[in-house]
Design a protein around this motif. Structure first.
Motif, PDB file in Angstrom:
ATOM      1  N   GLU A 139      -0.432 -59.840   3.987  1.00  0.00           N
ATOM      2  CA  GLU A 139      -1.577 -58.910   4.104  1.00  0.00           C
ATOM      3  C   GLU A 139      -2.610 -59.231   3.020  1.00  0.00           C
ATOM      4  O   GLU A 139      -3.820 -59.198   3.280  1.00  0.00           O
ATOM      5  N   ASP A 171      -5.947 -53.643  -2.831  1.00  0.00           N
ATOM      6  CA  ASP A 171      -4.827 -54.023  -1.977  1.00  0.00           C
ATOM      7  C   ASP A 171      -3.540 -53.862  -2.796  1.00  0.00           C
ATOM      8  O   ASP A 171      -3.539 -54.144  -3.997  1.00  0.00           O
ATOM      9  N   ARG A 203      -8.811 -51.592   6.989  1.00  0.00           N
ATOM     10  CA  ARG A 203      -9.971 -52.501   6.903  1.00  0.00           C
ATOM     11  C   ARG A 203      -9.714 -53.759   7.712  1.00  0.00           C
ATOM     12  O   ARG A 203     -10.593 -54.296   8.367  1.00  0.00           O
ATOM     13  N   GLN A 204      -8.463 -54.245   7.647  1.00  0.00           N
ATOM     14  CA  GLN A 204      -8.134 -55.487   8.349  1.00  0.00           C
ATOM     15  C   GLN A 204      -8.222 -55.305   9.858  1.00  0.00           C
ATOM     16  O   GLN A 204      -8.745 -56.151  10.576  1.00  0.00           O
ATOM     17  N   PHE A 205      -7.729 -54.147  10.339  1.00  0.00           N
ATOM     18  CA  PHE A 205      -7.587 -53.978  11.784  1.00  0.00           C
ATOM     19  C   PHE A 205      -8.739 -53.216  12.435  1.00  0.00           C
ATOM     20  O   PHE A 205      -8.750 -53.072  13.652  1.00  0.00           O
ATOM     21  N   VAL A 265      -4.934 -51.966   5.249  1.00  0.00           N
ATOM     22  CA  VAL A 265      -4.579 -52.351   6.626  1.00  0.00           C
ATOM     23  C   VAL A 265      -5.658 -51.852   7.594  1.00  0.00           C
ATOM     24  O   VAL A 265      -6.018 -52.534   8.550  1.00  0.00           O
ATOM     25  N   ARG A 267     -10.499 -62.342   4.771  1.00  0.00           N
ATOM     26  CA  ARG A 267     -11.480 -61.470   5.434  1.00  0.00           C
ATOM     27  C   ARG A 267     -12.640 -61.134   4.505  1.00  0.00           C
ATOM     28  O   ARG A 267     -13.798 -61.243   4.878  1.00  0.00           O
ATOM     29  N   GLU A 292     -12.691 -53.632  -3.281  1.00  0.00           N
ATOM     30  CA  GLU A 292     -11.598 -53.193  -2.398  1.00  0.00           C
ATOM     31  C   GLU A 292     -10.286 -53.325  -3.153  1.00  0.00           C
ATOM     32  O   GLU A 292     -10.150 -54.168  -4.036  1.00  0.00           O
ATOM     33  N   ALA A 318      -6.428 -60.298   3.487  1.00  0.00           N
ATOM     34  CA  ALA A 318      -7.541 -59.554   2.876  1.00  0.00           C
ATOM     35  C   ALA A 318      -8.485 -60.519   2.158  1.00  0.00           C
ATOM     36  O   ALA A 318      -9.711 -60.368   2.225  1.00  0.00           O
TER      37      ALA A 318
END
Lengths: 339, 334
Positions: free
Chosen positions: A83, A67, B75-77, B73, A90, A65, A87
């Motif tokens: 954020e 970011d 993916r997060q939400f 964002v 998560r 992924e 990430a």
């Protein structure tokens, strides 16, 4: 309720399939690539090209992924930093690839003493020890060394004195400061560094360059990504094309960029750390690590010795600069020659 | 609330709830236009719409508009974090709904529930069948699976796909059911709306729109309180002439760049547009209410009293947006 016996085999098949899917996902290594700049930045795009090139050549199933902290688009990156931490929480990545100084300063360094994630730092201009990375078993990476030797080698063939007077300018952020520190610490002999400054705004940038009209032969253009237009709070960011074209048209000294974006934005000549090579090497390091996860060991950081040459013929011809064909061909091979 | 994450349209949820509403009206012998009937209708309509902006998959506009956010964002939400970030609004809306019901629609029902008849009907239905247990298990698996993605790292589309395959393999969903029982019109509507947004992004229409109006929002100056009012005004004005989904999408397209320029998290902008697009004043503005009218159920409701409750909930939506600001700051979304 009675479980229909005709569905017994189908049920067993489904159960095993779901368990296998779960096991596959739990064991598939996860890698998070954290960029300091936005995905619109040319540098970031080129690093990602290198990362994808390495991923395309390997068979290990990994989840990757990306970011972006957008430091080239905003003055305050607190939201993006938060954020990035979310990430990491998560995804719980096995490896965090942190590209450029801001991502390491604001995010990666907070994970140094933890078991997860392991950190691969990329293109940091500060020393790894500055971030507390040195000697730790779960951290490795590639530090950025500006190709200053290549710059020093080209100086004798440029118009001017045999001992050139050099000035350097950068944006005032961690990357710019670290690049300036490399320039200041470099042995320029027989040439000499007469001035160097990190500035926050394009107005200050113009003032510095205008003041170098009489005392400088060569102007080193370091990072300018994130340079504000003026001191005003509502001021936007100076566009790279605006900066490069202004420098080429207004600067009295000969400008040499130290990022490939400088020539792409309209500059004449640049020697720059190669973003695609950084991307390739960083992902290769990360994959090697996840393949050997059973036996973690200290992997020493490396310094990239490679560099790219970027040339734009127009501004060089305008200043009457004639480069050796080897530079032109190197730029052409790297697809960084602009006629 | 349970239906919201798995039935992605308020209209669909209402069409599931309305038969229950009519059964309850009959079971409780409620008089037409009485307080009880109106209160029950308010609870039914709110039940289908209240949670629409509070979860990622509860509203067609949210499912489409989430693609406007940066990928990281999204993916997060996409999972349960949306509800986490909207939890102050969720609790606030529930509390205010309860208080407004007590205040504006204080219904009392002197007749007890016909428990004997209900248990008789339950007895006639018999115990849950294998297919019903599978359906219940599938809903539980979907809710649990999407809420725990950070633990097992199986992405929600895979969870949904596995459940669909399980239903097909176990014979709960036949080939005919697959064609008839799935809400294909909603699926194609979502695909169409998503495609439209992607085409707009590809052609730069979103950038052109936000550039055209962005200059007018300079007065926000990083103040989220002002941004909430701007989102309210933009969405409400668009809602006068456009349906809910269209106005939610257009206001999101307009306001995400404005939010980013003001250091406000883009999800907050999206959430506010979804929340405020549920505000309605005239009956034509709400497709769920139009469904009630078209089924002939509106005649049994005390409409002026019902609309007072709706206006109260409109205000509640604005209030919970302001109440969420300190929480968003604590979550570092602002």
């Amino acid at each position: 309720m009675k479980f229909p016996s005709r569905h017994l085999l189908a049920g067993i098949f489904l159960g095993i399939s779901l368990l296998l899917l779960l096991a596959f996902n739990l064991n598939r290594p996860r890698i998070l690539v954290l960029h300091s700049a936005s995905n619109e930045s040319r540098w970031v795009k080129d690093v990602n090209v290198g990362i994808r090139r390495t991923l395309a050549t390997q068979l290990l199933p990994v989840t990757v992924e990306w970011d972006y902290m957008d430091e080239d688009k905003r003055t305050d990156t607190a939201l993006q930093t938060a954020e990035a931490h979310r990430a990491i929480a998560r995804l719980d990545p096995d490896i965090l690839i942190a590209v450029d100084d801001e991502a390491n300063a604001q995010v990666a360094r907070h994970y140094v003493n933890r078991e997860r994630p392991r950190i691969v730092f990329v293109s940091i201009d500060q020393s790894p020890s500055f971030y507390g990375y040195e000697g730790l078993p779960n951290i490795t990476g590639i530090a950025e060394r500006l190709p200053l030797t290549a710059v020093r080698d080209v100086l004798p063939i440029l118009p001017g004195n045999t001992a050139q007077r050099i000035a350097a300018i950068a944006v005032n952020n961690p990357t710019g400061q670290a690049e300036l520190s490399q320039v200041r610490g470099f042995n320029w002999s027989p040439h000499r560094l007469v001035a160097s400054k990190a500035v926050a705004t394009f107005t200050d940038w113009q003032t510095f360059v205008n003041n170098r009209a009489m005392d400088t032969d060569i102007l080193l253009v370091l990072s300018y990504s994130g340079l504000k237009l003026s001191d005003s709070d509502n001021s936007g960011f100076a566009d790279g094309k605006l900066i490069a074209s202004w420098v080429e048209s207004q600067a009295a000294p000969i400008p040499i960029g130290l990022h490939v974006a400088y020539v792409a934005d309209g500059g004449g000549l640049a020697f720059a750390p190669p973003p695609t090579v950084f991307g390739e090497q960083a992902m290769a390091m990360a994959l090697k690590w996840v393949e050997n996860k059973a036996s973690p060991q200290t992997t020493p950081p490396t310094w990239s010795e490679h560099f790219d040459v970027a040339v734009r013929a127009g501004p060089l011809n305008h200043r009457g600069i004639k480069l050796l064909p080897i530079y032109i061909e190197a730029a052409r091979l790297g697809r960084r020659y602009y006629p | 609330m349970v239906l919201s994450p798995i039935v992605p349209a308020g209209n669909s949820r209402l069409s599931i709830l309305l038969p229950l509403y009519t059964d309850m009206i009959k079971g409780l012998h409620l008089e037409p236009r009485s307080m009880g009937t109106t209160a029950l209708m308010a609870a039914t309509v709110s039940g289908s719409l209240l949670f629409a902006p509070l979860m990622a998959t509860s509203k067609p506009a949210s499912i489409t508009a989430i693609t406007l956010l940066p990928l990281e964002v999204q993916r997060q939400f996409a999972g349960s974090y949306w509800l986490v970030a909207a939890s102050v609004a969720a609790v606030g809306l529930l509390l205010l709904h309860y208080l407004l019901m007590r205040w504006l629609l204080p219904a009392t029902n002197p007749r007890p529930l016909p428990k004997v008849r209900i248990s008789g009907q339950l007895g006639l239905l018999g115990p849950l069948s294998f297919a019903e247990w599978m359906a219940l298990g599938s809903i539980a698996a979907l809710l649990l699976g999407t809420a725990t993605v950070s633990l097992h790292h199986v992405q929600p589309p895979w969870i949904g796909g596995c459940i669909l395959i399980s239903l097909l393999v176990m014979g709960v969903l036949s080939k005919q059911d697959f064609r008839r029982q799935i809400d294909w019109s909603l699926v194609f509507y979502l695909i169409g709306a998503d495609s439209m947004v992607r085409i707009m992004t590809h052609l730069g229409v979103d950038d052109a729109l936000s550039r055209a109006v962005g200059g007018y929002f300079g007065f926000i100056n990083g103040r989220i309180e002002v941004f909430v009012l701007v989102a309210l005004m933009t969405t409400t004005v668009l809602r006068v002439g456009l349906p809910g989904t269209a106005s939610a999408l257009i206001s999101t397209i307009l306001l995400i760049p404005v939010a980013e320029a003001n250091g406000i998290h883009p999800w907050i902008s999206l959430f506010l547009c979804m929340l405020f697009s549920d505000i309605w004043f005239a009956q034509y503005q709400n497709s769920a209410w139009i469904q009630v009218v078209s089924r002939g159920l509106a005649a049994d409701v005390d409409v002026p009293r019902f609309m007072r409750y709706i206006q109260g909930m409109n205000l509640a939506r604005v209030l919970v947006a302001f109440l969420s600001i300190p929480y968003w700051k604590w979550l570092q979304l602002q």
